[in-house]
Design a protein around this motif. Sequence first.
Motif, mmCIF file in Angstrom:
data_model
loop_
_atom_site.group_PDB
_atom_site.id
_atom_site.type_symbol
_atom_site.label_atom_id
_atom_site.label_comp_id
_atom_site.label_asym_id
_atom_site.label_seq_id
_atom_site.Cartn_x
_atom_site.Cartn_y
_atom_site.Cartn_z
ATOM 1 N N HIS A 9 74.290 65.233 -21.864
ATOM 2 C CA HIS A 9 73.799 65.819 -23.320
ATOM 3 C C HIS A 9 74.721 64.823 -24.541
ATOM 4 N N THR A 10 76.194 64.953 -24.025
ATOM 5 C CA THR A 10 77.059 64.625 -25.214
ATOM 6 C C THR A 10 76.593 63.025 -25.242
ATOM 7 N N HIS A 11 76.536 62.347 -24.117
ATOM 8 C CA HIS A 11 76.160 60.825 -24.270
ATOM 9 C C HIS A 11 75.031 60.492 -24.946
ATOM 10 N N ASP A 12 74.061 61.453 -24.472
ATOM 11 C CA ASP A 12 72.690 61.224 -25.551
ATOM 12 C C ASP A 12 72.960 61.391 -26.901
ATOM 13 N N LYS A 13 73.831 62.461 -27.236
ATOM 14 C CA LYS A 13 74.176 62.707 -28.730
ATOM 15 C C LYS A 13 74.763 61.748 -29.439
ATOM 16 N N GLY A 14 75.443 60.960 -28.703
ATOM 17 C CA GLY A 14 76.188 59.690 -29.173
ATOM 18 C C GLY A 14 75.452 58.785 -29.340
ATOM 19 N N PHE A 15 74.524 58.231 -28.581
ATOM 20 C CA PHE A 15 73.322 57.315 -29.005
ATOM 21 C C PHE A 15 72.544 57.593 -30.045
ATOM 22 N N LYS A 16 72.246 59.004 -30.005
ATOM 23 C CA LYS A 16 71.014 59.407 -31.176
ATOM 24 C C LYS A 16 71.676 59.152 -32.343
ATOM 25 N N LEU A 17 73.065 59.539 -32.666
ATOM 26 C CA LEU A 17 73.760 59.284 -33.877
ATOM 27 C C LEU A 17 73.865 57.798 -34.171
ATOM 28 N N LEU A 18 74.120 57.157 -33.258
ATOM 29 C CA LEU A 18 74.086 55.493 -33.440
ATOM 30 C C LEU A 18 72.935 54.990 -34.011
ATOM 31 N N LEU A 19 71.697 55.286 -33.255
ATOM 32 C CA LEU A 19 70.575 54.693 -33.644
ATOM 33 C C LEU A 19 69.756 55.467 -34.656
ATOM 34 N N LYS A 20 70.289 56.616 -35.267
ATOM 35 C CA LYS A 20 69.731 57.052 -36.340
ATOM 36 C C LYS A 20 70.218 56.367 -37.703
ATOM 37 N N ASN A 21 70.964 55.164 -37.416
ATOM 38 C CA ASN A 21 71.297 54.419 -38.555
ATOM 39 C C ASN A 21 70.210 53.246 -38.339
ATOM 40 N N LYS A 22 69.643 52.921 -39.784
ATOM 41 C CA LYS A 22 68.569 51.964 -39.671
ATOM 42 C C LYS A 22 68.663 50.668 -39.311
ATOM 43 N N ASP A 23 69.847 50.099 -39.581
ATOM 44 C CA ASP A 23 70.488 48.889 -39.606
ATOM 45 C C ASP A 23 70.615 48.381 -38.102
ATOM 46 N N ILE A 24 71.281 49.631 -37.486
ATOM 47 C CA ILE A 24 71.628 49.589 -36.016
ATOM 48 C C ILE A 24 70.372 49.464 -35.300
ATOM 49 N N PHE A 25 69.224 50.356 -35.491
ATOM 50 C CA PHE A 25 68.240 50.482 -35.147
ATOM 51 C C PHE A 25 67.294 49.104 -34.921
ATOM 52 N N LEU A 26 67.171 48.665 -36.116
ATOM 53 C CA LEU A 26 66.602 47.324 -36.484
ATOM 54 C C LEU A 26 67.006 46.250 -35.646
ATOM 55 N N ALA A 27 68.471 46.220 -35.356
ATOM 56 C CA ALA A 27 69.148 45.284 -34.800
ATOM 57 C C ALA A 27 68.682 45.299 -33.147
ATOM 58 N N PHE A 28 68.779 46.556 -32.743
ATOM 59 C CA PHE A 28 68.435 46.855 -31.532
ATOM 60 C C PHE A 28 66.815 46.465 -31.108
ATOM 61 N N TRP A 223 80.371 56.970 -32.186
ATOM 62 C CA TRP A 223 79.789 56.898 -30.822
ATOM 63 C C TRP A 223 80.789 57.023 -29.882
ATOM 64 N N MET A 224 81.905 56.419 -29.950
ATOM 65 C CA MET A 224 82.946 56.611 -28.783
ATOM 66 C C MET A 224 83.231 57.929 -28.522
ATOM 67 N N GLN A 225 83.604 58.726 -29.541
ATOM 68 C CA GLN A 225 83.922 60.012 -29.450
ATOM 69 C C GLN A 225 82.977 60.899 -28.586
ATOM 70 N N TYR A 226 81.535 60.334 -28.625
ATOM 71 C CA TYR A 226 80.625 61.230 -27.850
ATOM 72 C C TYR A 226 80.191 60.553 -26.404
ATOM 73 N N SER A 227 80.172 59.228 -26.474
ATOM 74 C CA SER A 227 79.639 58.531 -25.106
ATOM 75 C C SER A 227 80.710 57.968 -24.463
ATOM 76 N N ALA A 228 81.308 57.266 -24.933
ATOM 77 C CA ALA A 228 82.720 56.480 -23.964
ATOM 78 C C ALA A 228 83.456 57.472 -23.455
ATOM 79 N N GLN A 229 83.973 58.476 -24.501
ATOM 80 C CA GLN A 229 85.073 59.328 -23.765
ATOM 81 C C GLN A 229 84.764 60.310 -23.029
ATOM 82 N N SER A 230 83.212 60.542 -23.022
ATOM 83 C CA SER A 230 82.773 61.399 -21.780
ATOM 84 C C SER A 230 82.955 60.647 -20.551
ATOM 85 N N ARG A 231 82.804 59.592 -20.442
ATOM 86 C CA ARG A 231 82.867 58.592 -19.389
ATOM 87 C C ARG A 231 84.364 58.347 -18.720
#
Length: 347
Positions: A9-28, A223-231
Amino acid sequence: MNKQNREHHTHDKGFKLLLKNKDIFLAFLREFAHGTYADMISIDSLELDDASFLTNNTNKRESDILYKAKIGDQDIYFYLLLEMQSSQDYRMPFRLLEYQLEIWRRYDHDQYASKSKKNYKLPIIQPIILYNGDTTWKVPVTFHGILDGIEHYPAHETVLNFHYDLVDVNRFEPTALKEQTSLISRVFLVEQSKNLDDLFQGLQYKADMVFKTDEDIRIFQQWMQYSAQSRYHGEIKDWIDELALGGVAMIESNLNHLLANERRKKAQLAKESRQAGIIEGKQAGIIEGKQAGIIEGKQAGIIEGKQAGIIEGKLVAARQLLDLLSDEIIAEKLELPLATVQKLRQE
């Protein structure tokens, strides 16, 4: 919610916050989606749609992202589902069908006035799965792939079908990801890291080209606070803040410092492990020597034999430690005269 589910859940939340940025989503889309449609989309036409209907029938999932864009005058929706876990849902094509129907239902409701017109149209929906599991994705990527016997049905081309785009993070080559300079590519590289040393090296390479603004660093930190830190179970908590000290101007210096610190920690841990091994081996040698001496003494039936055996055991242990410890430490730990140890070293 158990610990594993909380981490997902935490990992998903980190990626969701990241990809809700339009520039990052378009680059994706431009770098990792397989279709050619991404190059036809402008950043100005992208609109994030946070409609709550996406979660009404899915137990309030936190892993759905919906964008609306335009290609020319045509509306197109991008539905992104985050599957940031090792397990795979073989119902995925059916789930995606349900999600697309929800989007079309709302669109149809909003377009009620045009239902009687001959030019009534539904928008295109491009479903995308972002997956980061260790195993290769084995779920069919088409709806036909889960229809029983479709390959033998003579009119299969008339049966509902669609294809979703799969972005499998762990299948990208690390060397290729390092050469890309978008924030999302660097995030994927960090996702592939096996330890903190890999993580820091991945961030360090071309850091000045990846982190172009202080906002880039802030987004990455989030993103790190949610995703990588949980790993890494909190191991990187202390340096997340240090990463941004001084902003973009200090990013390379900060990363160099963090990498050097991590390697010093590893070296110290290796040293402590080696010393622990030496002490354990030394103690085992002493015990073995004493036991050998006692047995030998008893067999000979004399006290002198036992003592000789103990001394011989100590001498054997001392010879084994000559390359590892100083004469003084060997003499102290084995309770031998220093001169005896020095003589052994000269042999």
